[in-house]
Write a protein that holds these residues in place. Structure first.
Motif, PDB file in Angstrom:
ATOM      1  N   ILE A  97       0.535   5.455   0.337  1.00 10.28           N
ATOM      2  CA  ILE A  97      -0.418   6.236   0.632  1.00 10.28           C
ATOM      3  C   ILE A  97       0.003   7.543   0.263  1.00 10.28           C
ATOM      4  O   ILE A  97       1.144   8.109   0.808  1.00 10.28           O
ATOM      5  CB  ILE A  97      -0.431   6.347   2.214  1.00 10.28           C
ATOM      6  N   HIS A 108      -2.930   0.227  -4.246  1.00  8.36           N
ATOM      7  CA  HIS A 108      -2.500  -1.092  -3.588  1.00  8.36           C
ATOM      8  C   HIS A 108      -1.915  -1.795  -5.070  1.00  8.36           C
ATOM      9  O   HIS A 108      -2.135  -1.467  -6.009  1.00  8.36           O
ATOM     10  CB  HIS A 108      -3.877  -1.779  -3.528  1.00  8.36           C
ATOM     11  N   HIS A 136      -4.973   6.101  -1.746  1.00  6.06           N
ATOM     12  CA  HIS A 136      -4.424   4.757  -1.496  1.00  6.06           C
ATOM     13  C   HIS A 136      -4.071   3.807  -2.767  1.00  6.06           C
ATOM     14  O   HIS A 136      -5.029   3.569  -3.313  1.00  6.06           O
ATOM     15  CB  HIS A 136      -5.053   4.042  -0.417  1.00  6.06           C
ATOM     16  N   LEU A 173       0.781  -1.154  -0.004  1.00  7.17           N
ATOM     17  CA  LEU A 173      -0.133  -0.001  -0.148  1.00  7.17           C
ATOM     18  C   LEU A 173       0.908   1.211  -0.139  1.00  7.17           C
ATOM     19  O   LEU A 173       1.882   1.341   0.853  1.00  7.17           O
ATOM     20  CB  LEU A 173      -0.963   0.058   1.330  1.00  7.17           C
TER      21      LEU A 173
END
Length: 207
Positions: free
Chosen positions: A76, A110, A108, A74
């Protein structure tokens, strides 16, 4: 990420713009021993994959790249943010039923994480990242200005990061849940704040 419908950002260009504007991101990986997090300058290559690919690098001494991740990584990316005082709401005078909050923009990203050591790939990633941040300067510095053997030694001390984006989540919490009068008060309050970061949020408040 918890995102009420009023705050959800699903616009691809808006998401990419937030990612491009963020000068520092947080890389998070879940591990068997708990989460690992490293603040990193990352850049987005929009020409690769459906959602783009994120590149960056970590210090070789950083244990994050050595610990096998559980699931996807992840990244951010934080945009502007600001504290919102209830004093800016017209509703405060009408009912008194108000509380403080925080407005912010975030994305975010992924995806599966690949760490790499190839010197050519590392040089390419470092050069592209450097050019991105040096570009706006009046006299940009280039990696090629440093002695080649010095750069080669520096590259041996880092590990490259590549993360193809599988999913993007965007959130723009900008007082959309307040009425128009309250939003106008928030925008005016932020616009006259002494904090530059508050003034950056002011024009983002919907009218």
């Amino acid at each position: 990420m918890y995102t009420p419908p009023a705050f959800r950002d699903d616009d691809p260009e808006s998401l990419r713009a937030t990612m491009r504007a963020a000068r520092l991101a947080n890389l998070v990986t879940a591990t068997a021993d708990g989460p690992l997090v490293t603040p990193l300058p990352l850049f987005l290559d929009e020409s690769e994959g459906e959602h783009g690919v994120i590149y960056g690098h970590l210090a070789k001494a950083n244990p994050q790249w050595r610990v096998p991740p559980v699931g996807e990584g992840l990244a951010i990316f934080m945009g502007p943010d600001a504290y919102v005082t209830p004093a800016w709401y017209a509703t405060k005078e009408e009912t008194g039923k108000v509380v403080p909050t925080w407005n912010y923009v975030t994305v975010h990203a992924h995806g599966p994480i690949e760490f790499f050591h190839d010197a050519d790939r590392l040089l390419d990633a470092v050069t592209r990242l450097t050019n991105l941040h040096e570009g706006p300067r009046a006299k940009p510095w280039a990696v090629s200005e440093a002695p080649a053997e010095f750069i080669a030694a520096q590259l041996r001390g880092i590990v490259g990061l590549r993360m193809p984006i599988s999913r993007l989540e965007g959130k723009r919490k900008l007082s959309q849940n307040r009425n128009a009068t309250d939003r106008a008060g928030v925008a005016a309050g932020l616009a006259t704040s002494e904090r530059a970061s508050d003034r950056e949020v002011a024009p983002l408040i919907p009218s």
